[in-house]
Design a protein around this motif. Sequence first.
Motif, mmCIF file in Angstrom:
data_model
loop_
_atom_site.group_PDB
_atom_site.id
_atom_site.type_symbol
_atom_site.label_atom_id
_atom_site.label_comp_id
_atom_site.label_asym_id
_atom_site.label_seq_id
_atom_site.Cartn_x
_atom_site.Cartn_y
_atom_site.Cartn_z
ATOM 1 N N ALA A 234 31.727 -16.042 77.375
ATOM 2 C CA ALA A 234 30.667 -15.020 77.739
ATOM 3 C C ALA A 234 30.323 -14.122 76.845
ATOM 4 O O ALA A 234 29.442 -13.446 76.722
ATOM 5 C CB ALA A 234 31.079 -14.655 79.347
ATOM 6 N N ALA A 235 31.713 -13.433 76.269
ATOM 7 C CA ALA A 235 31.658 -12.546 75.301
ATOM 8 C C ALA A 235 30.712 -12.861 74.149
ATOM 9 O O ALA A 235 30.054 -11.960 73.531
ATOM 10 C CB ALA A 235 32.945 -12.062 74.848
ATOM 11 N N ILE A 236 30.850 -13.993 73.723
ATOM 12 C CA ILE A 236 29.982 -14.516 72.408
ATOM 13 C C ILE A 236 28.651 -14.505 72.744
ATOM 14 O O ILE A 236 27.626 -14.288 72.076
ATOM 15 C CB ILE A 236 30.678 -15.915 72.034
ATOM 16 C CG1 ILE A 236 31.756 -15.407 71.366
ATOM 17 C CG2 ILE A 236 29.772 -16.440 70.960
ATOM 18 C CD1 ILE A 236 32.655 -16.811 70.791
ATOM 19 N N VAL A 237 28.305 -15.125 74.067
ATOM 20 C CA VAL A 237 26.864 -15.196 74.557
ATOM 21 C C VAL A 237 26.203 -13.805 74.796
ATOM 22 O O VAL A 237 24.997 -13.582 74.330
ATOM 23 C CB VAL A 237 26.842 -16.356 75.732
ATOM 24 C CG1 VAL A 237 25.515 -16.090 76.449
ATOM 25 C CG2 VAL A 237 27.274 -17.620 75.517
ATOM 26 N N VAL A 238 26.844 -12.944 75.376
ATOM 27 C CA VAL A 238 26.160 -11.853 75.306
ATOM 28 C C VAL A 238 26.021 -11.114 73.989
ATOM 29 O O VAL A 238 24.872 -10.208 73.934
ATOM 30 C CB VAL A 238 27.170 -10.771 76.126
ATOM 31 C CG1 VAL A 238 26.834 -9.300 76.153
ATOM 32 C CG2 VAL A 238 27.358 -11.271 77.413
ATOM 33 N N GLU A 239 26.817 -11.456 72.955
ATOM 34 C CA GLU A 239 26.537 -10.832 71.671
ATOM 35 C C GLU A 239 25.497 -11.485 71.026
ATOM 36 O O GLU A 239 24.727 -11.003 70.206
ATOM 37 C CB GLU A 239 27.700 -10.676 70.804
ATOM 38 C CG GLU A 239 27.750 -10.255 69.498
ATOM 39 C CD GLU A 239 29.038 -10.163 68.775
ATOM 40 O OE1 GLU A 239 28.943 -9.833 67.442
ATOM 41 O OE2 GLU A 239 30.050 -10.374 69.474
ATOM 42 N N ASP A 240 25.365 -12.732 71.100
ATOM 43 C CA ASP A 240 24.167 -13.693 70.540
ATOM 44 C C ASP A 240 23.953 -14.824 71.537
ATOM 45 O O ASP A 240 24.152 -15.914 71.399
ATOM 46 C CB ASP A 240 24.926 -13.993 69.203
ATOM 47 C CG ASP A 240 24.103 -15.127 68.436
ATOM 48 O OD1 ASP A 240 22.962 -15.275 68.632
ATOM 49 O OD2 ASP A 240 24.606 -16.020 67.746
ATOM 50 N N GLU A 241 22.882 -14.409 72.170
ATOM 51 C CA GLU A 241 22.367 -15.595 73.284
ATOM 52 C C GLU A 241 21.725 -16.706 72.700
ATOM 53 O O GLU A 241 21.945 -17.839 73.273
ATOM 54 C CB GLU A 241 21.434 -14.874 74.222
ATOM 55 C CG GLU A 241 21.260 -15.570 75.537
ATOM 56 C CD GLU A 241 20.318 -14.780 76.524
ATOM 57 O OE1 GLU A 241 19.808 -15.386 77.537
ATOM 58 O OE2 GLU A 241 19.826 -13.479 76.278
ATOM 59 N N THR A 242 20.888 -16.608 71.577
ATOM 60 C CA THR A 242 20.147 -17.602 71.114
ATOM 61 C C THR A 242 20.754 -18.121 70.014
ATOM 62 O O THR A 242 20.146 -18.943 69.156
ATOM 63 C CB THR A 242 18.520 -17.192 71.110
ATOM 64 O OG1 THR A 242 18.641 -16.081 70.069
ATOM 65 C CG2 THR A 242 18.000 -16.870 72.379
ATOM 66 N N GLU A 243 21.954 -18.084 69.527
ATOM 67 C CA GLU A 243 22.507 -18.753 68.436
ATOM 68 C C GLU A 243 21.995 -18.486 67.205
ATOM 69 O O GLU A 243 21.829 -19.261 66.438
ATOM 70 C CB GLU A 243 22.613 -20.412 68.887
ATOM 71 C CG GLU A 243 23.892 -21.049 68.164
ATOM 72 C CD GLU A 243 24.005 -22.431 68.459
ATOM 73 O OE1 GLU A 243 24.998 -23.077 68.308
ATOM 74 O OE2 GLU A 243 22.980 -22.985 69.079
ATOM 75 N N GLY A 245 23.676 -15.987 65.218
ATOM 76 C CA GLY A 245 24.705 -15.541 64.460
ATOM 77 C C GLY A 245 26.093 -16.035 64.968
ATOM 78 O O GLY A 245 26.608 -17.180 64.826
ATOM 79 N N VAL A 246 26.784 -15.092 65.647
ATOM 80 C CA VAL A 246 28.161 -15.352 66.067
ATOM 81 C C VAL A 246 28.370 -16.446 67.063
ATOM 82 O O VAL A 246 29.317 -17.330 67.128
ATOM 83 C CB VAL A 246 28.979 -13.905 66.585
ATOM 84 C CG1 VAL A 246 28.124 -13.735 67.984
ATOM 85 C CG2 VAL A 246 30.558 -14.156 66.638
ATOM 86 N N ARG A 247 27.399 -16.934 67.830
ATOM 87 C CA ARG A 247 27.454 -18.156 68.746
ATOM 88 C C ARG A 247 27.623 -19.302 67.927
ATOM 89 O O ARG A 247 28.150 -20.391 68.489
ATOM 90 C CB ARG A 247 26.167 -18.129 69.582
ATOM 91 C CG ARG A 247 26.458 -19.051 70.633
ATOM 92 C CD ARG A 247 25.258 -18.949 71.690
ATOM 93 N NE ARG A 247 25.596 -20.071 72.924
ATOM 94 C CZ ARG A 247 24.917 -19.950 73.955
ATOM 95 N NH1 ARG A 247 23.908 -19.067 74.035
ATOM 96 N NH2 ARG A 247 24.999 -21.009 74.733
ATOM 97 N N GLN A 248 27.334 -19.399 66.553
ATOM 98 C CA GLN A 248 27.782 -20.521 65.906
ATOM 99 C C GLN A 248 29.123 -20.845 65.870
ATOM 100 O O GLN A 248 29.663 -22.004 65.414
ATOM 101 C CB GLN A 248 27.184 -20.302 64.338
ATOM 102 C CG GLN A 248 25.783 -20.153 64.492
ATOM 103 C CD GLN A 248 25.098 -20.060 63.077
ATOM 104 O OE1 GLN A 248 25.397 -20.664 62.110
ATOM 105 N NE2 GLN A 248 24.378 -19.070 62.684
ATOM 106 N N LEU A 249 30.105 -19.965 65.866
ATOM 107 C CA LEU A 249 31.524 -19.919 66.176
ATOM 108 C C LEU A 249 31.951 -21.098 67.186
ATOM 109 O O LEU A 249 33.074 -21.702 66.947
ATOM 110 C CB LEU A 249 32.219 -18.607 66.189
ATOM 111 C CG LEU A 249 32.097 -17.739 65.183
ATOM 112 C CD1 LEU A 249 32.905 -16.482 65.673
ATOM 113 C CD2 LEU A 249 32.944 -18.384 63.910
#
Length: 376
Positions: A234-243, A245-249
């Motif tokens: 959830a924390a990663i999705v909130v920061e980068d919802e549409t992948e 940047g950081v959601r790529q992690l």
Amino acid sequence: MTSSSAPEAVRVDLGARAYDILVGHGALKELGPRLTGLVKRPRAYVLTDETVMRHHKPRLEAAVAGAGIKLDWMALPPGEQTKTFAQLGTVLDWLLAGGADRGDVLIAFGGGVIGDMGGLAASLMKRGMGFVQVPTTLLAQVDSSVGGKTAVNTPRGKNLVGAFYQPRLVIADTELLATLPDREMKAGYAEILKYGLINDAPFFDWLSANGSKVLALEPEAARYAVARSCAAKAAIVVEDETETGVRQLLNLGHTFGHALEAANSYGPDLLHGEAVALGMALAFRYGAGLGVTPAADARRVADVIRASGLPADLGGRDRARFTAPRLTELMQQDKKARGGRVPLILARGIGASYIHPDADLSSIEAFLGRELLETA
């Protein structure tokens, strides 16, 4: 860990589209009360598969009975082959024939296939109807039900047609996992290990000591592991919802893993979670070879993966299909690959993953060749 019997709520804070993930043994009992605040009339549509319907339909019916909500059911065949345009059209036709509108709610009651199909259908239905996820596999509870990715497959690849469409509620009832085969539990557990490896070394340490309790579905251990995994995603999705940047992690282990699945023709002898577990071990060893990952951490990761009953090396694979050139060729087909290079998620240590944007495919091929020789 908490000791309360009440479900733990994890908030996905996306402003006006924020929603809760309710996690715990028996969390399904919250569905009826929560639905009353989401529907405009006392009915909801349930998309499931035939296996889940056979095991769990009475539980879902009982969960909403007190709220006076009528359920309209549709069950699809289980398995990845269900995620097609044809089946999506069938689902949409069922909703339209049943008089569904934008004020209604579609409940996706099943694993990742049903969640993906249900979410995409809900996003398309009259340009968007309500959508609730009730995942019934460990993999779906900690991964696909959270974050709003929806899709169907095409003959040209997996998940190539879809949308980002957030649910209104997720209920991750760990009691529903009791009917899962042991191998499916372990495959889902690979994604839990992933969150510790991405950015939460203390969680990885806890899993190293308590993983057997999670896999045995001890209520407090299972709730803690699922809730902490959901909170991490959830924390990663909130920061980068549409992948972008950081959601790529969240793709740690997946670039290697997807190539392994494709080389295996997506056969049943290598489940997605098993491929991800092996992919994570390979990513840590590849990083160690580059000098960015401590070799001791790479060894420890492989040891913990093996102790969980998951694969950590290429031993036992069909050497006609699993060759270094073939795996590298499949990695090059990754939609993010460019000019002989591919982005990889690597790690500077356990809990310290990062985006390595341009891994050289020739060096990956050489690495995989050594891995195959060592496990021959």
